[in-house]
Design a protein around this motif. Structure first.
Motif, PDB file in Angstrom:
ATOM      1  N   CYS A  67       0.830  -1.216   0.000  1.00  0.00           N
ATOM      2  CA  CYS A  67       0.000   0.000   0.000  1.00  0.00           C
ATOM      3  C   CYS A  67       0.860   1.259   0.000  1.00  0.00           C
ATOM      4  O   CYS A  67       0.566   2.219  -0.717  1.00  0.00           O
ATOM      5  CB  CYS A  67      -0.945  -0.004   1.201  1.00  0.00           C
ATOM      6  N   CYS A  68       1.912   1.259   0.804  1.00  0.00           N
ATOM      7  CA  CYS A  68       2.816   2.420   0.829  1.00  0.00           C
ATOM      8  C   CYS A  68       3.502   2.617  -0.522  1.00  0.00           C
ATOM      9  O   CYS A  68       3.667   3.757  -0.980  1.00  0.00           O
ATOM     10  CB  CYS A  68       3.862   2.264   1.931  1.00  0.00           C
ATOM     11  N   ALA A  69       3.901   1.541  -1.170  1.00  0.00           N
ATOM     12  CA  ALA A  69       4.565   1.647  -2.474  1.00  0.00           C
ATOM     13  C   ALA A  69       3.589   2.158  -3.534  1.00  0.00           C
ATOM     14  O   ALA A  69       3.958   3.001  -4.365  1.00  0.00           O
ATOM     15  CB  ALA A  69       5.135   0.302  -2.878  1.00  0.00           C
ATOM     16  N   LEU A  70       2.363   1.651  -3.530  1.00  0.00           N
ATOM     17  CA  LEU A  70       1.366   2.148  -4.475  1.00  0.00           C
ATOM     18  C   LEU A  70       1.099   3.631  -4.252  1.00  0.00           C
ATOM     19  O   LEU A  70       1.022   4.417  -5.205  1.00  0.00           O
ATOM     20  CB  LEU A  70       0.072   1.345  -4.348  1.00  0.00           C
ATOM     21  N   LEU A  71       0.951   4.020  -2.991  1.00  0.00           N
ATOM     22  CA  LEU A  71       0.722   5.423  -2.676  1.00  0.00           C
ATOM     23  C   LEU A  71       1.921   6.280  -3.084  1.00  0.00           C
ATOM     24  O   LEU A  71       1.752   7.356  -3.671  1.00  0.00           O
ATOM     25  CB  LEU A  71       0.438   5.584  -1.179  1.00  0.00           C
ATOM     26  N   LEU A  72       3.122   5.811  -2.814  1.00  0.00           N
ATOM     27  CA  LEU A  72       4.333   6.556  -3.170  1.00  0.00           C
ATOM     28  C   LEU A  72       4.444   6.759  -4.678  1.00  0.00           C
ATOM     29  O   LEU A  72       4.668   7.887  -5.150  1.00  0.00           O
ATOM     30  CB  LEU A  72       5.570   5.822  -2.655  1.00  0.00           C
ATOM     31  N   THR A  73       4.294   5.679  -5.430  1.00  0.00           N
ATOM     32  CA  THR A  73       4.439   5.806  -6.878  1.00  0.00           C
ATOM     33  C   THR A  73       3.306   6.615  -7.492  1.00  0.00           C
ATOM     34  O   THR A  73       3.530   7.400  -8.413  1.00  0.00           O
ATOM     35  CB  THR A  73       4.526   4.423  -7.536  1.00  0.00           C
ATOM     36  N   PHE A  74       2.090   6.438  -6.999  1.00  0.00           N
ATOM     37  CA  PHE A  74       0.973   7.213  -7.527  1.00  0.00           C
ATOM     38  C   PHE A  74       1.147   8.698  -7.204  1.00  0.00           C
ATOM     39  O   PHE A  74       0.927   9.558  -8.052  1.00  0.00           O
ATOM     40  CB  PHE A  74      -0.347   6.696  -6.952  1.00  0.00           C
ATOM     41  N   TRP A  75       1.556   8.993  -5.987  1.00  0.00           N
ATOM     42  CA  TRP A  75       1.710  10.389  -5.580  1.00  0.00           C
ATOM     43  C   TRP A  75       2.833  11.077  -6.359  1.00  0.00           C
ATOM     44  O   TRP A  75       2.651  12.175  -6.878  1.00  0.00           O
ATOM     45  CB  TRP A  75       1.990  10.480  -4.079  1.00  0.00           C
ATOM     46  N   THR A  76       3.989  10.428  -6.440  1.00  0.00           N
ATOM     47  CA  THR A  76       5.125  11.085  -7.093  1.00  0.00           C
ATOM     48  C   THR A  76       4.928  11.220  -8.598  1.00  0.00           C
ATOM     49  O   THR A  76       5.279  12.245  -9.177  1.00  0.00           O
ATOM     50  CB  THR A  76       6.427  10.317  -6.835  1.00  0.00           C
ATOM     51  N   MET A  77       4.370  10.213  -9.265  1.00  0.00           N
ATOM     52  CA  MET A  77       4.268  10.259 -10.726  1.00  0.00           C
ATOM     53  C   MET A  77       2.965  10.863 -11.218  1.00  0.00           C
ATOM     54  O   MET A  77       2.894  11.314 -12.370  1.00  0.00           O
ATOM     55  CB  MET A  77       4.424   8.850 -11.296  1.00  0.00           C
ATOM     56  N   GLY A  78       1.928  10.891 -10.390  1.00  0.00           N
ATOM     57  CA  GLY A  78       0.634  11.365 -10.862  1.00  0.00           C
ATOM     58  C   GLY A  78       0.204  12.700 -10.299  1.00  0.00           C
ATOM     59  O   GLY A  78      -0.504  13.456 -10.970  1.00  0.00           O
ATOM     60  N   ILE A  79       0.643  13.034  -9.085  1.00  0.00           N
ATOM     61  CA  ILE A  79       0.150  14.256  -8.441  1.00  0.00           C
ATOM     62  C   ILE A  79       1.275  15.244  -8.170  1.00  0.00           C
ATOM     63  O   ILE A  79       1.215  16.408  -8.578  1.00  0.00           O
ATOM     64  CB  ILE A  79      -0.588  13.906  -7.125  1.00  0.00           C
ATOM     65  N   ILE A  83       4.781  14.177 -15.217  1.00  0.00           N
ATOM     66  CA  ILE A  83       5.531  14.501 -16.425  1.00  0.00           C
ATOM     67  C   ILE A  83       4.821  13.822 -17.598  1.00  0.00           C
ATOM     68  O   ILE A  83       4.655  12.597 -17.610  1.00  0.00           O
ATOM     69  CB  ILE A  83       6.989  14.012 -16.321  1.00  0.00           C
ATOM     70  N   ASN A  84       4.419  14.620 -18.554  1.00  0.00           N
ATOM     71  CA  ASN A  84       3.734  14.091 -19.728  1.00  0.00           C
ATOM     72  C   ASN A  84       4.794  13.740 -20.769  1.00  0.00           C
ATOM     73  O   ASN A  84       5.378  14.601 -21.397  1.00  0.00           O
ATOM     74  CB  ASN A  84       2.749  15.114 -20.273  1.00  0.00           C
ATOM     75  N   VAL A  85       5.038  12.457 -20.942  1.00  0.00           N
ATOM     76  CA  VAL A  85       6.027  11.985 -21.902  1.00  0.00           C
ATOM     77  C   VAL A  85       5.280  11.246 -23.003  1.00  0.00           C
ATOM     78  O   VAL A  85       4.834  10.116 -22.800  1.00  0.00           O
ATOM     79  CB  VAL A  85       7.071  11.065 -21.236  1.00  0.00           C
ATOM     80  N   GLY A  86       5.139  11.868 -24.134  1.00  0.00           N
ATOM     81  CA  GLY A  86       4.517  11.223 -25.290  1.00  0.00           C
ATOM     82  C   GLY A  86       3.067  10.860 -25.077  1.00  0.00           C
ATOM     83  O   GLY A  86       2.582   9.916 -25.689  1.00  0.00           O
TER      84      GLY A  86
END
Length: 173
Positions: A67-79, A83-86
């Motif tokens: 759960c912490c990993a999902l929250l970490l990756t979602f927060w850093t990459m989505g919120i 970064i819009n790459v292609g």
């Protein structure tokens, strides 16, 4: 002054101590602990221990890590830093699998280690009780708390000698 008085039976062989545990428990004596230089298969069942619940702790810590990993990756990459790459998705699932797996394993292993040390009383200030220093080399030690048994010291000594103890000592802890 010592608080408790223990009867310490010293055994030479792992088969003898495993057989002796059954005989001693069958005679109504409560065994405090058996100390061995290596693990003996079936000793936990012979002593009457319940199945360990460390797997439950591992599962809970692993789910927490996931759960912490999902929250970490979602927060850093989505919120926090999208970064819009292609025109790709802000939360690409396949690229985050290694991060999620590693954080799951990390939290599960640290959580299990911490839980084990706390449950076994092995903190930094804990002082171990050593009934016989030979238990780390080649002897098998059975410690019996005399205050928790109804039989006398002599009766328990006779039971230990009959069950194969090479020597029986009294230790005050």
């Amino acid at each position: 002054m010592a608080d408790n008085k223990y009867l310490v039976g010293v055994f030479d062989d792992e088969d003898e101590v495993l057989h002796a545990v059954g005989e001693v428990r069958h005679s109504g004596v409560k065994i405090h602990e058996v100390y061995t230089p290596f693990a003996i298969h079936g000793l936990d069942r012979a002593l009457g221990y319940d199945r360990p619940r460390m797997g439950i702790a591992a599962f809970l810590f692993g789910i927490t890590g996931t759960c912490c990993a999902l929250l970490l990756t979602f927060w850093t990459m989505g919120i926090d830093w999208p970064i819009n790459v292609g025109g790709k998705n802000f939360f690409p699932w396949p690229t985050n699998v290694p991060i999620i797996f590693e954080l799951t394993v990390l939290l599960a292993s640290f959580g299990m280690s911490f839980t084990f040390f706390v449950m076994e009383g092995m903190g930094p200030t804990a002082k171990p009780v050593i009934f016989d220093v030979r238990s780390t080399d080649d002897k098998f030690i059975m410690a019996i708390d005399l205050s928790k048994n109804k039989l006398s010291e002599l009766e328990i000594t006779d039971i230990l000698k009959e069950s194969g103890a090479s020597e029986v000592n009294v230790k005050e802890v």
